[in-house]
Design a protein around this motif. Sequence first.
Motif, PDB file in Angstrom:
ATOM      1  N   ALA A 192       0.802  -1.229   0.000  1.00 59.13           N
ATOM      2  CA  ALA A 192       0.000   0.000   0.000  1.00 59.13           C
ATOM      3  C   ALA A 192       0.836   1.280   0.000  1.00 59.13           C
ATOM      4  N   PHE A 193       1.607   1.479  -1.063  1.00 60.75           N
ATOM      5  CA  PHE A 193       2.276   2.768  -1.267  1.00 60.75           C
ATOM      6  C   PHE A 193       1.328   3.659  -2.060  1.00 60.75           C
ATOM      7  N   THR A 194       0.290   4.116  -1.389  1.00 57.50           N
ATOM      8  CA  THR A 194      -0.849   4.730  -2.079  1.00 57.50           C
ATOM      9  C   THR A 194      -0.557   6.104  -2.653  1.00 57.50           C
ATOM     10  N   TYR A 195       0.428   6.801  -2.112  1.00 60.71           N
ATOM     11  CA  TYR A 195       0.679   8.156  -2.607  1.00 60.71           C
ATOM     12  C   TYR A 195       1.121   8.169  -4.067  1.00 60.71           C
ATOM     13  N   SER A 196       1.671   7.063  -4.537  1.00 64.67           N
ATOM     14  CA  SER A 196       2.083   6.994  -5.944  1.00 64.67           C
ATOM     15  C   SER A 196       0.885   6.956  -6.889  1.00 64.67           C
ATOM     16  N   GLY A 197      -0.329   6.844  -6.341  1.00 61.41           N
ATOM     17  CA  GLY A 197      -1.525   6.812  -7.182  1.00 61.41           C
ATOM     18  C   GLY A 197      -2.075   8.174  -7.546  1.00 61.41           C
ATOM     19  N   TYR A 198      -1.564   9.238  -6.956  1.00 56.29           N
ATOM     20  CA  TYR A 198      -2.069  10.569  -7.306  1.00 56.29           C
ATOM     21  C   TYR A 198      -1.754  10.901  -8.768  1.00 56.29           C
ATOM     22  N   PRO A 199      -2.718  11.493  -9.488  1.00 55.35           N
ATOM     23  CA  PRO A 199      -2.472  11.843 -10.895  1.00 55.35           C
ATOM     24  C   PRO A 199      -1.241  12.729 -11.099  1.00 55.35           C
ATOM     25  N   MET A 200      -1.025  13.701 -10.221  1.00 58.95           N
ATOM     26  CA  MET A 200       0.119  14.590 -10.405  1.00 58.95           C
ATOM     27  C   MET A 200       1.451  13.896 -10.136  1.00 58.95           C
TER      28      MET A 200
END
Length: 293
Positions: free
Chosen positions: A135-143
């Motif tokens: 769950a390295f979720t921050y890599s999912g942001y579009p920017m």
Amino acid sequence: MTRLRLAMVGGGEGAFIGAVHRMAAALDGDWDLVAGAFSTDAGRNTRTGTQLGLAPARVYASFEAMIAGESALPADIRAQAVAVVTPNHLHAPMAIAALDAGFDVLCEKPMAMSVAESEAIAAAAKTSGRHFALAFTYSGYPMIEEARARVARGDLGAIRLVQVEYLQGWLSLPIDGDGNRQAEWRTDPARAGLGGCLGDIGTHAFHLAEHVCALRVEAVSADLTTHVPGRRLDDDVSAMLRFEGGARGMLKASQVAAGEENALTLRVYGERGGLEWAQMEPNTLVMRWLDRP
């Protein structure tokens, strides 16, 4: 499209990250939570299952019972994936058992307590042919993906400098000794591992730096500090990073930056320009150039 069926271990009443996973699954719209073993406390486990509207027969008393119970159900009913949202020391044994039983696994970070445990998870995923997701979720942001694409395209030129920081303030006081369950296990080496702040949020910063730059860190020199007297693990980390290809980096992670919430910030500088992104304003990516606005 058929909705995917999810089971969860951990994340019971009073926990933090399990509820976040459930909200994210609901927002995604592709998942149904169908089963769980939410707590070793029987009352908390039952109340959580009831609050989530699960069938009583699929609220299991233990992780082992959940794996056995779900495996015995018809293929079109049983859970397809297991979300592991427990304290860190349980990640590896639970992930490996779920993979071996034929379930895909969505695991909270950090991956495990050691390199050896991480390699064992990788081997189980390969042998089972199932997916293991971390769950390295921050890599999912579009920017963030925009930033990664611009770096890969060479817009900034060769990367020279990488600065990443993740600042929180929630552990500024000794709440881990005052009955706060979330703080208590995160500062316990037996359950959190050897890294406190580093394992909890520093790992997010490290992953984001490598992900955006598509460069591996080759060497690390780190200073781990514990500011709150009596705390058993680090609550503040400063590290120098050396990337392949010669880029240099700085990583700062702290959970005693009083007043900060989830201040994850990344700056990358190349020969011709730089970029900056901050999680608290995630839909903005700032580009800076030597020769234009």
